[in-house]
Design a protein around this motif. Sequence first.
Motif, PDB file in Angstrom:
ATOM      1  N   PRO A  61      -8.597  12.664  19.416  1.00 16.20           N
ATOM      2  CA  PRO A  61      -7.648  11.686  19.559  1.00 16.20           C
ATOM      3  C   PRO A  61      -7.581  10.367  18.910  1.00 16.20           C
ATOM      4  CG  PRO A  61      -9.098  12.258  21.534  1.00 16.20           C
ATOM      5  CD  PRO A  61      -9.654  12.852  20.369  1.00 16.20           C
ATOM      6  N   VAL A  62      -6.310  10.126  18.191  1.00 17.08           N
ATOM      7  CA  VAL A  62      -6.341   8.790  17.563  1.00 17.08           C
ATOM      8  C   VAL A  62      -5.511   7.851  18.376  1.00 17.08           C
ATOM      9  CG1 VAL A  62      -5.006   7.979  15.525  1.00 17.08           C
ATOM     10  CG2 VAL A  62      -6.079  10.245  15.357  1.00 17.08           C
ATOM     11  N   TYR A  63      -6.162   6.460  18.417  1.00 13.41           N
ATOM     12  CA  TYR A  63      -5.503   5.501  19.456  1.00 13.41           C
ATOM     13  C   TYR A  63      -4.907   4.344  18.711  1.00 13.41           C
ATOM     14  CZ  TYR A  63      -9.329   7.933  22.450  1.00 13.41           C
ATOM     15  OH  TYR A  63      -9.823   8.612  22.944  1.00 13.41           O
ATOM     16  N   ALA A  64      -3.835   3.707  19.454  1.00 14.96           N
ATOM     17  CA  ALA A  64      -3.089   2.664  18.768  1.00 14.96           C
ATOM     18  C   ALA A  64      -4.291   1.367  18.842  1.00 14.96           C
ATOM     19  CB  ALA A  64      -1.795   2.281  19.539  1.00 14.96           C
ATOM     20  N   VAL A  65      -4.466   0.907  17.688  1.00 15.30           N
ATOM     21  CA  VAL A  65      -5.560  -0.304  17.765  1.00 15.30           C
ATOM     22  C   VAL A  65      -5.122  -1.427  18.362  1.00 15.30           C
ATOM     23  CG1 VAL A  65      -6.675   0.835  15.611  1.00 15.30           C
ATOM     24  CG2 VAL A  65      -4.740  -0.960  15.355  1.00 15.30           C
ATOM     25  N   ALA A  66      -3.684  -1.637  18.808  1.00 12.75           N
ATOM     26  CA  ALA A  66      -3.321  -2.962  19.494  1.00 12.75           C
ATOM     27  C   ALA A  66      -1.908  -2.641  20.014  1.00 12.75           C
ATOM     28  CB  ALA A  66      -3.413  -4.063  18.431  1.00 12.75           C
ATOM     29  N   ASP A  67      -1.470  -3.323  20.952  1.00 13.36           N
ATOM     30  CA  ASP A  67      -0.009  -3.269  21.189  1.00 13.36           C
ATOM     31  C   ASP A  67       0.806  -3.364  20.167  1.00 13.36           C
ATOM     32  OD1 ASP A  67      -1.402  -3.403  23.882  1.00 13.36           O
ATOM     33  OD2 ASP A  67      -0.547  -5.214  24.672  1.00 13.36           O
ATOM     34  N   TYR A  85       3.269   4.752  11.928  1.00 12.92           N
ATOM     35  CA  TYR A  85       3.230   3.308  11.468  1.00 12.92           C
ATOM     36  C   TYR A  85       3.381   2.609  12.788  1.00 12.92           C
ATOM     37  CZ  TYR A  85       4.000   4.958   6.615  1.00 12.92           C
ATOM     38  OH  TYR A  85       3.574   5.472   5.519  1.00 12.92           O
ATOM     39  N   ILE A  86       2.552   1.835  13.258  1.00 15.63           N
ATOM     40  CA  ILE A  86       2.779   0.841  14.489  1.00 15.63           C
ATOM     41  C   ILE A  86       2.993  -0.697  13.876  1.00 15.63           C
ATOM     42  CG2 ILE A  86       1.575   0.075  16.693  1.00 15.63           C
ATOM     43  CD1 ILE A  86       0.373   2.652  16.818  1.00 15.63           C
ATOM     44  N   THR A  87       3.920  -1.385  14.371  1.00 14.19           N
ATOM     45  CA  THR A  87       4.100  -2.803  13.927  1.00 14.19           C
ATOM     46  C   THR A  87       3.625  -3.431  15.150  1.00 14.19           C
ATOM     47  OG1 THR A  87       5.968  -2.419  12.679  1.00 14.19           O
ATOM     48  CG2 THR A  87       5.845  -4.494  13.504  1.00 14.19           C
ATOM     49  N   HIS A  88       2.709  -4.515  14.895  1.00 15.10           N
ATOM     50  CA  HIS A  88       2.146  -5.109  16.044  1.00 15.10           C
ATOM     51  C   HIS A  88       2.810  -6.651  15.797  1.00 15.10           C
ATOM     52  CE1 HIS A  88      -0.786  -2.172  16.435  1.00 15.10           C
ATOM     53  NE2 HIS A  88      -0.902  -2.226  14.809  1.00 15.10           N
ATOM     54  N   PRO A  89       2.613  -7.298  17.149  1.00 17.15           N
ATOM     55  CA  PRO A  89       3.420  -8.700  17.317  1.00 17.15           C
ATOM     56  C   PRO A  89       2.670  -9.701  16.567  1.00 17.15           C
ATOM     57  CG  PRO A  89       2.245  -8.047  19.198  1.00 17.15           C
ATOM     58  CD  PRO A  89       2.386  -6.976  18.364  1.00 17.15           C
ATOM     59  N   ASN A  90       1.650  -9.436  15.821  1.00 15.47           N
ATOM     60  CA  ASN A  90       0.648 -10.506  15.341  1.00 15.47           C
ATOM     61  C   ASN A  90       1.338 -10.581  13.462  1.00 15.47           C
ATOM     62  OD1 ASN A  90      -0.489  -8.282  14.505  1.00 15.47           O
ATOM     63  ND2 ASN A  90      -2.521  -9.210  14.565  1.00 15.47           N
ATOM     64  N   GLY A  91       2.117  -9.660  13.317  1.00  9.68           N
ATOM     65  CA  GLY A  91       2.658  -9.595  11.814  1.00  9.68           C
ATOM     66  C   GLY A  91       1.887  -8.693  11.015  1.00  9.68           C
ATOM     67  N   PHE A  92       1.403  -7.767  11.624  1.00 12.13           N
ATOM     68  CA  PHE A  92       0.571  -6.603  10.708  1.00 12.13           C
ATOM     69  C   PHE A  92       0.976  -5.394  11.117  1.00 12.13           C
ATOM     70  CE2 PHE A  92      -2.327 -10.281  10.500  1.00 12.13           C
ATOM     71  CZ  PHE A  92      -2.443 -10.210   9.114  1.00 12.13           C
TER      72      PHE A  92
END
Length: 561
Positions: A61-67, A85-92
Amino acid sequence: MKHLFFLFLISSLGFAQDYPKDYFTAPLDIPLDVSGAFGELRSNHFHTGLDLKTKGVEGLPVYAVADGYISRIKISTWGYGKAIYITHPNGFTSVYGHLQSANGKIEELIHKRHYQEQVFEIEMFLKPSELPVKQGEIIAFSGNSGGSGGPHLHFEIRDTKTEMIINPLLFGYDKLVVDKYRPKVNSIMVYPLNDTIAINNQYLTQSIPLSANNDGNYVTNKISSNGAIGFSLNVFDNVTNPYNKNGIYKVSTFVNGVPYFSYKFDTFSFDESRHINYFIDYYRYKNMGQRFQKMFIDTDYPLSIVNQNKRDGVLKVQPASSYTYKIIVEDFSKNTSIIEIPIVYKRPESGPEETFNSNKKIKAKNEYLFEEDKWTINFGANTFYEDFKMKLSVTDDTLFLHEDEIPVKNSFTISFDISKLDETIKSKSFMAYLDGKDVDFIKSYVKGDKINAKVKKLGNYKVMQDTIAPRIYAVDFSEGKVIDTYKTISAKISDNLSGIDSYKAYLNGKWILMEYDYKTKKLVHTLSDNIYVKGKNDFKLVVTDEMNNSTTFESYFYKNN
């Protein structure tokens, strides 16, 4: 100059930034074992993330590292293979590559797009509302897709706005990556930086013998020189275990205790990555397979990790002077190895031997147009990083354009006159790069009576013809076979020269998804896609190479459940 300043500014801002240390969690639920470090030296690029071992298997399993939300999905035969690709609300943005498959609704969306576009390779850009994810959610399963050399997860973090790639260890992952090993130094090279400079009375680049102290650091014999010299380093780091030879994080040099030149792999841009061939001793890499990273800048070039230096790293050995040149190699966990090199001034006993050389003199800043037999070679200004004497000849329509030992900064154009070729042959002609017995296809275009190609390295070129269609073989069912127990059907494909361009497969006239792995040359269709019907199923596979030669395979099987 403005370009260099811009890179310097971006990089300086990136290095100064205080990255959040507790925002992201681990992408795997096993101890993080690093098999590839950030910035590691690879063929034609710096490594852009961390390669994390998956115990030699796929399907973890590969997990999302943040919301955040899934902003991009790319499925490719090459490169990252299947990537999310996951875009996170902290700019990364976090990136997960070489996946086996996505999970749940994400995989459903990918599967739907394959059938909509009727291709295996797809790319999707998504809105924030389409696929939101929560920290710790299973987004995918680890694999070995694309250019992976074995099962692992490629993990990246990027600045969302600038797309600068950032070392994941800066985000607190160093706490999860236990590194007790100091970097290991294999060898040091020293370079005379013009033809009148001698090192130990010899006018050539030399290896410096190393000896280890009891504390694990290194010393060398004293060396002598009469002018400008530079050094390079062949080194690796073990990071999480003593088996993987990973890239190093930071190099700093000092002359008589004064900081002289340094770089560290915190962040860089994708555009900069191509400059790796000038960052290393390219000649030594191509001829001996050894990667030595230079600790000096002989000619300015836009790589931000080295352009932050106020000095160029070149040591100008002066009369009646002595120096201690110190190198500190450091990993992210601050394990260090230190090398000290004593240097003295000494006038050479004799001058360099004069040699006659009829090769073409290339000045890097100039444009050149050469015509040899049927070939035309067009070098734009700044094609190369530095001046050199180029060998150029033509034998049996094969262009010898120097050895591939000089790094190329910008692509250049080569052309070949095909006016005397038959029209049928012209349509099957392409530019090829000859690497020993290997023939590499190059995308070419015909304009007037010439076939043209933009290329990025020196070496041997030839115009070749491909008139032979691809091969389809190792189909895993025989004609008319009942395959009730089969979960997949598969076939292998190959091409003798120009390479596979496309393939299409059908069941009963309907397009079906067949995933392609170039490493095994295998196409696989999963029968759970439910395109088959009960009873007889007609199978058709059409494979086309880069020169539009095509092969069709047709057969049928029975499936009763």
